[in-house]
Each structure stands twice: as C-alpha cells, then as structure tokens.
Design an enzyme around this catalytic site. Structure first.
Site, short mmCIF file in Angstrom:
data_model
loop_
_atom_site.label_atom_id
_atom_site.label_comp_id
_atom_site.label_asym_id
_atom_site.label_seq_id
_atom_site.Cartn_x
_atom_site.Cartn_y
_atom_site.Cartn_z
N SER A 123 10.05 2.86 -1.08
CA SER A 123 9.57 3.83 -2.06
C SER A 123 10.68 4.26 -3.01
CB SER A 123 9.11 5.11 -1.38
OG SER A 123 8.15 4.84 -0.42
N HIS A 144 6.30 -2.37 -4.64
CA HIS A 144 5.98 -1.09 -3.99
C HIS A 144 4.49 -0.79 -4.02
CE1 HIS A 144 6.26 3.56 -4.11
NE2 HIS A 144 6.20 3.14 -2.87
N GLU A 156 3.95 -1.30 -7.88
CA GLU A 156 5.07 -1.28 -8.82
C GLU A 156 5.99 -2.47 -8.51
OE1 GLU A 156 5.85 3.43 -9.69
OE2 GLU A 156 6.40 2.67 -7.73
N ASN A 195 6.37 7.79 -8.05
CA ASN A 195 6.96 8.86 -7.24
C ASN A 195 7.76 9.86 -8.08
OD1 ASN A 195 5.77 8.31 -4.83
ND2 ASN A 195 7.41 7.00 -4.08
N1 3HC Z 1 -6.98 3.14 5.11
C1 3HC Z 1 -7.74 2.16 4.57
N2 3HC Z 1 -8.86 2.41 3.88
C2 3HC Z 1 -9.21 3.69 3.72
C3 3HC Z 1 -8.45 4.77 4.24
C4 3HC Z 1 -7.30 4.44 4.98
N3 3HC Z 1 -6.49 5.36 5.49
N4 3HC Z 1 -9.06 5.93 3.91
C5 3HC Z 1 -10.15 5.60 3.21
N5 3HC Z 1 -10.23 4.27 3.09
C6 3HC Z 1 -11.26 3.51 2.37
C7 3HC Z 1 -12.61 3.65 3.05
O1 3HC Z 1 -12.78 2.62 4.00
C8 3HC Z 1 -13.54 3.52 1.87
O2 3HC Z 1 -13.69 2.15 1.56
P1 3HC Z 1 -15.10 1.59 1.01
O3 3HC Z 1 -15.30 2.22 -0.32
O4 3HC Z 1 -14.89 0.11 0.94
O5 3HC Z 1 -16.12 1.98 2.00
C9 3HC Z 1 -12.78 4.16 0.70
O6 3HC Z 1 -11.40 4.11 1.09
C10 3HC Z 1 -13.19 5.59 0.47
O7 3HC Z 1 -13.05 6.28 1.70
P2 3HC Z 1 -13.76 7.66 2.07
O8 3HC Z 1 -15.08 7.75 1.36
O9 3HC Z 1 -13.74 7.80 3.55
O10 3HC Z 1 -12.73 8.75 1.59
P3 3HC Z 1 -12.33 9.22 0.17
O11 3HC Z 1 -13.34 8.84 -0.87
O12 3HC Z 1 -12.01 10.63 0.39
O13 3HC Z 1 -11.01 8.39 -0.14
C11 3HC Z 1 -8.68 8.06 -0.17
C12 3HC Z 1 -9.88 8.48 0.67
C13 3HC Z 1 -8.85 6.60 -0.59
C14 3HC Z 1 -7.45 8.20 0.70
C15 3HC Z 1 -8.65 8.95 -1.45
O14 3HC Z 1 -8.66 10.30 -1.06
C16 3HC Z 1 -7.44 8.72 -2.32
O15 3HC Z 1 -7.43 7.82 -3.15
N6 3HC Z 1 -6.43 9.57 -2.16
C17 3HC Z 1 -5.20 9.54 -2.97
C18 3HC Z 1 -4.22 8.61 -2.32
C19 3HC Z 1 -2.98 8.51 -3.14
O16 3HC Z 1 -2.74 9.22 -4.10
N7 3HC Z 1 -2.10 7.61 -2.73
C20 3HC Z 1 -0.79 7.46 -3.32
C21 3HC Z 1 0.16 8.10 -2.41
S1 3HC Z 1 1.82 8.07 -2.99
C22 3HC Z 1 2.49 6.79 -2.16
O17 3HC Z 1 1.85 6.05 -1.48
C23 3HC Z 1 3.93 6.61 -2.43
C24 3HC Z 1 4.64 5.99 -1.25
O18 3HC Z 1 5.94 5.68 -1.72
C25 3HC Z 1 4.68 6.89 -0.05
#
Ligand code: 3HC
Length: 291
Positions: A123, A144, A156, A195
C-alpha cells in the site's frame, strides 16, 4: 510478453489481500499458486474460496463449471519456492514490513524464470525499495489492489525509475484481464493516488470523532449519504484493519520524524486494545459474527 500469454501467477501471502487477489487470478483463467508461511492463513484462504465460489453459483453469477475450474486452478501452499517456480508474474502481498519484502524479492529473483515480472501489492512501499534486491529491476513494479480485492475495480500500477515501460504496460493489461480498471502512476509517490486522498478524509473523520463533534455512525453516514461513498471512512478502516492504519502511520513517522504522521490517539488506543476492526470482532463498530 503479453498479458494473454501469462500462464502462471504466484501470489505471495494469503492474508487480507492475497487470498482474494489469487482467487481473482484463478477466476480469470490463470493457473495460480498462493503461498503463505502460516498454515492457518492458508486454511482461512481455502475456506473463503470454498464458500465464495458456491455463493456466486447460488446467486447465478457464476456457472458451476466455472466455479469448479477456478477452484482447480488455485493451489494453496506453504512452499514459496514451489509456488514461484515457473511463474510468469508474481504479486507479492506479504506483511507490510520492508525487511521481509526485501528477503522475499531476493528469493523470488533466485527462483522465478528470468522473464517473470515481480510486482508488489504494498500500500505504501514503493518498488524501488525492493527492486535493487533483484537482478531484474526493469521487471519490478507496484501493482496495488484495493480491499476487498475481488470487488474493487481499481488497481494502481506504479512505475519506478527502474521499471521498464513494457513491465508497467504488462501489469496494466494483466489488471484488465482480471476485470479491473487500472490507473498508471508515472512516478513513485508516498501513498500513491488513492491512499493519499483517503488519508486526508480519514484524518478529518478522526478529528471530528475525537473532538466530539459527531458519532462514528453519523460521520460515516454523512460521507455515505452526502458524498456517495459506499462506506464511510471509519467503517472502511474496520474493513481494511486498524492495525494496518497504525503500522503504516508508525512506519511513516519513523521514516520522517514528523509528529503529524503519528497515528491518531483513537487509533493508538484501539490498536493497543486489539480492537482492529472486522477481523477481531470490534473496531469502531462491533461484529458479533467474528469469532
Ligand atoms: N470479499 C469479497 N466480496 C465481497 C466482500 C468481501 N469482503 N464483501 C462484499 N462482497 C461482494 C458480495 O459478494 C457482493 O457481490 P455480488 O454483487 O456479486 O453478489 C458485492 O460485494 C456486494 O456485497 P453486499 O451487498 O454484501 O455489500 P455491500 O453492497 O455493502 O458492499 C463492499 C460491500 C463491496 C465492501 C462496499 O461496501 C464497498 O465497496 N466498500 C468500500 C470499500 C473500499 O473503499 N475499499 C477501498 C479500501 S482502501 C484500500 O484497500 C487500500 C489498501 O491499501 C488497504
């Protein structure tokens, strides 16, 4: 080499990111080995796959045949040498510790075929910190992914001064083959694009929480319902791990000596209490389903 010619991928690390990156590769039709030093982590990754694929079949998003084929393409192993031998492309997604990554890159360089690209999913550690450990710096870059890696489309790709343009182009094309929407950073910068932006939002959310302006729920609700983010910054930190936020801030503080880089008091407190978010069952919110 072209992205379509990539036959084998090795993902190093079966943790938060590695288990989903490797499954994304297998779902894209690529033979994938996912390695980890922890048998527990490997077992968790395997269990995730065993519930994720049937879940997609039940929702009608994947045929049974495609699910079976993806599962057959993905191997979990504790043996890094076995996983990386014969790989055309490696995505390192190990713990965010520079010394560990240097050691992994030295080892990968010895094991992998000379044409193999060595990418890091870090990250925040730019690939020029590890490229010099290898005899193939032109084939080293950052790639990333975002959490959850099976869902988030952005990847990225960061080109270091040592990275050949062809390597960055191959990483971009591989990301597209995995169904992602990659972005290219022409130079290394701390925190890359996403990030850097997210850190400013999170910092402000923590300030508003710590000064008692609003609750965690209302801060997240405001970001979700006013800015259209799928998750507010505190809920998101619970997903990505408060421990990760702490580790990254501490590493940055040690590097720069700038007190402004220190983790916020709330993060320090939650880190010390082991309240690291979803993975421990409690963070800014509680998750009773986590054992
Ligand atoms: N793993 C895999 N798939 C997942 C999951 C998980 N933990 N959580 C949800 N999903 C999938 C579900 O299976 C579903 O898939 P489908 O449409 O094919 O059925 C889809 O995502 C939607 O799931 P839900 O309806 O259960 O839940 P939400 O609509 O609330 O979505 C979320 C959950 C996808 C996590 C959504 O809330 C989201 O996009 N959140 C923002 C995540 C984000 O911003 N990520 C970036 C983080 S920063 C980062 O990663 C930086 C790094 O350096 C740490």
């Amino acid at each position: 080499m072209k992205a379509e010619e990539i036959k084998r991928i090795a993902v190093v690390g079966a943790g938060n990111m590695g288990h989903q990156i490797s499954l994304a590769c297998a779902l894209a039709g690529i033979e994938t080995s996912c390695s980890d030093v922890s048998e527990v982590q490997l077992q968790k990754a395997k269990s995730f796959m065993q519930s994720y694929l049937p879940g997609k079949v039940a929702k009608g998003k994947l045929t049974e045949e495609a699910a079976r084929a993806a599962a057959a393409r993905l191997r979990f192993t504790a043996d890094l040498d076995e996983a990386a031998a014969g790989a055309d492309f490696v995505i390192e997604a190990a713990t965010e510790k520079l010394d560990l990554k240097k050691e992994i890159f030295r080892r990968l360089d010895r094991i992998c075929p000379p044409h193999a690209v060595l990418a890091t999913n870090s990250s925040f550690l730019v690939s020029s910190l590890v490229a010099g450990e290898t005899s193939r710096p032109a084939l080293v870059c950052n790639m990333h992914f975002f959490n959850p890696a099976l869902v988030m489309k952005c990847v990225e790709v960061v080109k270091g001064p040592h990275t050949a343009p062809e390597t960055a182009a191959l990483a971009m094309d591989l990301a597209r083959r995995l169904g992602k929407v990659p972005v290219l950073l022409h130079k290394e910068v701390y925190g890359f694009l996403v990030n850097r932006i997210l850190a400013r939002i999170t910092e402000e959310a923590l300030f508003l929480l710590e000064t008692g302006v609003a609750s965690a729920e209302d801060i997240d609700s405001a970001v979700e319902n006013a800015l259209g983010h799928p998750m507010g910054p505190l809920r998101l930190m619970d997903l990505t791990g408060i421990d990760l936020n702490y580790d990254i801030a501490m590493e940055r503080y040690r590097e720069t000596g700038d007190p402004a880089e220190k983790p916020s008091p709330t993060v320090v407190e939650k880190y010390a209490r082991g309240e690291w978010g979803r993975k421990t069952g409690r963070g800014f919110y509680t998750y009773p389903e986590t054992k």
